[in-house]
Design a protein around this motif. Sequence first.
Motif, PDB file in Angstrom:
ATOM      1  N   ALA A 172       0.698  -1.258   0.000  1.00 18.15           N
ATOM      2  CA  ALA A 172       0.006  -0.004   0.032  1.00 18.15           C
ATOM      3  C   ALA A 172       0.817   1.177  -0.028  1.00 18.15           C
ATOM      4  N   GLN A 173       1.956   1.170   1.006  1.00 14.56           N
ATOM      5  CA  GLN A 173       2.819   2.396   0.917  1.00 14.56           C
ATOM      6  C   GLN A 173       3.363   2.623  -0.441  1.00 14.56           C
ATOM      7  N   CYS A 174       3.749   1.451  -1.127  1.00 19.55           N
ATOM      8  CA  CYS A 174       4.177   1.706  -2.699  1.00 19.55           C
ATOM      9  C   CYS A 174       3.179   2.378  -3.700  1.00 19.55           C
ATOM     10  N   THR A 175       2.029   2.116  -3.404  1.00 20.82           N
ATOM     11  CA  THR A 175       0.872   2.389  -4.268  1.00 20.82           C
ATOM     12  C   THR A 175       0.780   3.854  -3.886  1.00 20.82           C
ATOM     13  N   ILE A 176       0.528   4.275  -2.709  1.00 29.25           N
ATOM     14  CA  ILE A 176       0.406   5.437  -2.569  1.00 29.25           C
ATOM     15  C   ILE A 176       1.340   6.515  -2.978  1.00 29.25           C
ATOM     16  N   ALA A 177       2.735   5.862  -2.644  1.00 31.29           N
ATOM     17  CA  ALA A 177       3.673   6.905  -3.104  1.00 31.29           C
ATOM     18  C   ALA A 177       3.885   6.623  -4.737  1.00 31.29           C
ATOM     19  N   GLN A 178       3.515   5.896  -5.380  1.00 28.23           N
ATOM     20  CA  GLN A 178       3.291   6.149  -6.882  1.00 28.23           C
ATOM     21  C   GLN A 178       2.338   7.062  -7.408  1.00 28.23           C
ATOM     22  N   GLU A 179       1.296   7.244  -6.671  1.00 31.67           N
ATOM     23  CA  GLU A 179       0.242   8.036  -6.812  1.00 31.67           C
ATOM     24  C   GLU A 179       0.704   9.524  -6.723  1.00 31.67           C
ATOM     25  N   ALA A 180       1.298   9.936  -5.368  1.00 34.52           N
ATOM     26  CA  ALA A 180       1.559  10.990  -5.136  1.00 34.52           C
ATOM     27  C   ALA A 180       2.904  11.534  -6.072  1.00 34.52           C
ATOM     28  N   LEU A 181       3.729  10.526  -6.579  1.00 35.30           N
ATOM     29  CA  LEU A 181       4.964  10.819  -7.499  1.00 35.30           C
ATOM     30  C   LEU A 181       4.180  11.246  -8.807  1.00 35.30           C
ATOM     31  N   ALA A 182       3.270  10.708  -9.348  1.00 40.55           N
ATOM     32  CA  ALA A 182       2.840  10.851 -10.485  1.00 40.55           C
ATOM     33  C   ALA A 182       2.144  12.478 -10.396  1.00 40.55           C
ATOM     34  N   GLU A 183       1.360  12.705  -9.341  1.00 38.89           N
ATOM     35  CA  GLU A 183       0.729  14.007  -9.189  1.00 38.89           C
ATOM     36  C   GLU A 183       1.983  15.305  -9.169  1.00 38.89           C
ATOM     37  N   LEU A 184       3.006  14.751  -8.417  1.00 41.53           N
ATOM     38  CA  LEU A 184       4.174  15.819  -8.462  1.00 41.53           C
ATOM     39  C   LEU A 184       4.830  15.970  -9.778  1.00 41.53           C
ATOM     40  N   ARG A 185       5.137  14.758 -10.415  1.00 44.34           N
ATOM     41  CA  ARG A 185       5.641  15.171 -11.889  1.00 44.34           C
ATOM     42  C   ARG A 185       4.636  15.812 -12.923  1.00 44.34           C
ATOM     43  N   LYS A 186       3.088  15.762 -12.506  1.00 41.19           N
ATOM     44  CA  LYS A 186       2.398  16.622 -13.332  1.00 41.19           C
ATOM     45  C   LYS A 186       2.290  17.999 -12.937  1.00 41.19           C
ATOM     46  N   GLY A 187       3.228  18.465 -11.720  1.00 44.72           N
ATOM     47  CA  GLY A 187       2.772  20.019 -11.120  1.00 44.72           C
ATOM     48  C   GLY A 187       1.943  20.101 -10.241  1.00 44.72           C
ATOM     49  N   ALA A 188       1.563  19.167  -9.701  1.00 47.47           N
ATOM     50  CA  ALA A 188       0.723  19.135  -8.706  1.00 47.47           C
ATOM     51  C   ALA A 188       0.830  20.133  -7.291  1.00 47.47           C
ATOM     52  N   SER A 189      -0.031  20.817  -6.799  1.00 45.23           N
ATOM     53  CA  SER A 189       0.127  21.523  -5.712  1.00 45.23           C
ATOM     54  C   SER A 189       0.639  20.795  -4.353  1.00 45.23           C
ATOM     55  N   GLU A 190       1.086  21.375  -3.491  1.00 47.94           N
ATOM     56  CA  GLU A 190       1.442  20.732  -2.291  1.00 47.94           C
ATOM     57  C   GLU A 190       0.070  20.244  -1.646  1.00 47.94           C
ATOM     58  N   GLY A 191      -0.851  21.141  -1.817  1.00 53.62           N
ATOM     59  CA  GLY A 191      -2.351  20.685  -0.967  1.00 53.62           C
ATOM     60  C   GLY A 191      -2.748  19.444  -1.674  1.00 53.62           C
ATOM     61  N   ARG A 192      -2.407  19.209  -2.988  1.00 55.83           N
ATOM     62  CA  ARG A 192      -2.959  17.923  -3.515  1.00 55.83           C
ATOM     63  C   ARG A 192      -2.213  16.671  -2.797  1.00 55.83           C
ATOM     64  N   ILE A 193      -1.262  16.860  -2.748  1.00 59.00           N
ATOM     65  CA  ILE A 193      -0.158  15.731  -2.093  1.00 59.00           C
ATOM     66  C   ILE A 193      -0.679  15.463  -0.752  1.00 59.00           C
ATOM     67  N   PHE A 194      -1.001  16.696  -0.041  1.00 62.26           N
ATOM     68  CA  PHE A 194      -1.249  16.600   1.273  1.00 62.26           C
ATOM     69  C   PHE A 194      -2.752  15.845   1.394  1.00 62.26           C
ATOM     70  N   ASP A 195      -3.617  16.104   0.519  1.00 56.31           N
ATOM     71  CA  ASP A 195      -4.891  15.465   0.442  1.00 56.31           C
ATOM     72  C   ASP A 195      -4.564  14.047   0.267  1.00 56.31           C
ATOM     73  N   ILE A 196      -3.563  13.404  -0.641  1.00 54.95           N
ATOM     74  CA  ILE A 196      -3.473  11.945  -0.607  1.00 54.95           C
ATOM     75  C   ILE A 196      -2.966  11.406   0.548  1.00 54.95           C
ATOM     76  N   MET A 197      -2.108  12.131   1.165  1.00 54.61           N
ATOM     77  CA  MET A 197      -1.692  11.656   2.770  1.00 54.61           C
ATOM     78  C   MET A 197      -2.373  11.654   3.990  1.00 54.61           C
TER      79      MET A 197
END
Length: 258
Positions: A172-197
Amino acid sequence: MPTFASLLREMESRPGPGPFRPALKTDHAAILLNQSGKAIVALDIVWHYATGDGQRRASRLSTLGSSVQREVLSGRAKVERDLGTFILPGSKRLITERGIFGNNLDVLSPDEVGHAQGYCGVSGTSGSGPGEADPDITRVELILDLVVLEDGLCVGPDESGVFAALNECLAAQCTIAQEALAELRKGASEGRIFDIMRPLVRHDRPAPGDRGAPRTGAFLLQAFGSEAIQRLIHSTTPELLGWFERAAQPPLLELRRP
């Protein structure tokens, strides 16, 4: 073979992080001597109690909880010869109903002691409290429910189902990190990453009567989410990308049963 009393005296004579607290009742304690030739990454211990009227209770202790342990279990880091994050080969620990005590000073060289810093405590558990406070307890049994070695071998009866919970948590940790990484690479905001975590950190704790596995999985994912949020606050974007790239890699170490 050294006796319990002599081993206990030797442990009490060594300095270490925090005061050494001996067992309140020595007949409800044991000394674990790691003779496996490998470092112990984590321990899960279950105490079983029986009362005079036939009731049965259980309580559980776990040493699993640090980010360093998660990195080793993922295969992304090696065991460090520190004060007590791991139980090094040849080292020993006093196991009591109140906790696990001791450190690696019995096996570290003088040169290593000067650089040894890490120390990991013990988390408390599901189930009823220690039997020593209850005069109705007629039988006490200590079980090393799961011992996780540095090469991924997991031994013990695992009646709490922690082995499966560990594998599920790491996946699960790997899957969630992959989701956050994909969002970061698309230029997602810090708020979006916070919402994932945020759901990880706000994960509902299992009820007091739940078995150990749900509690272990929830705790580890909470710890991962908390660390991710701290890095989100304090890291630069390149540092954050690097951290999530590392966390998104599939586990390099196979946790396995005999």
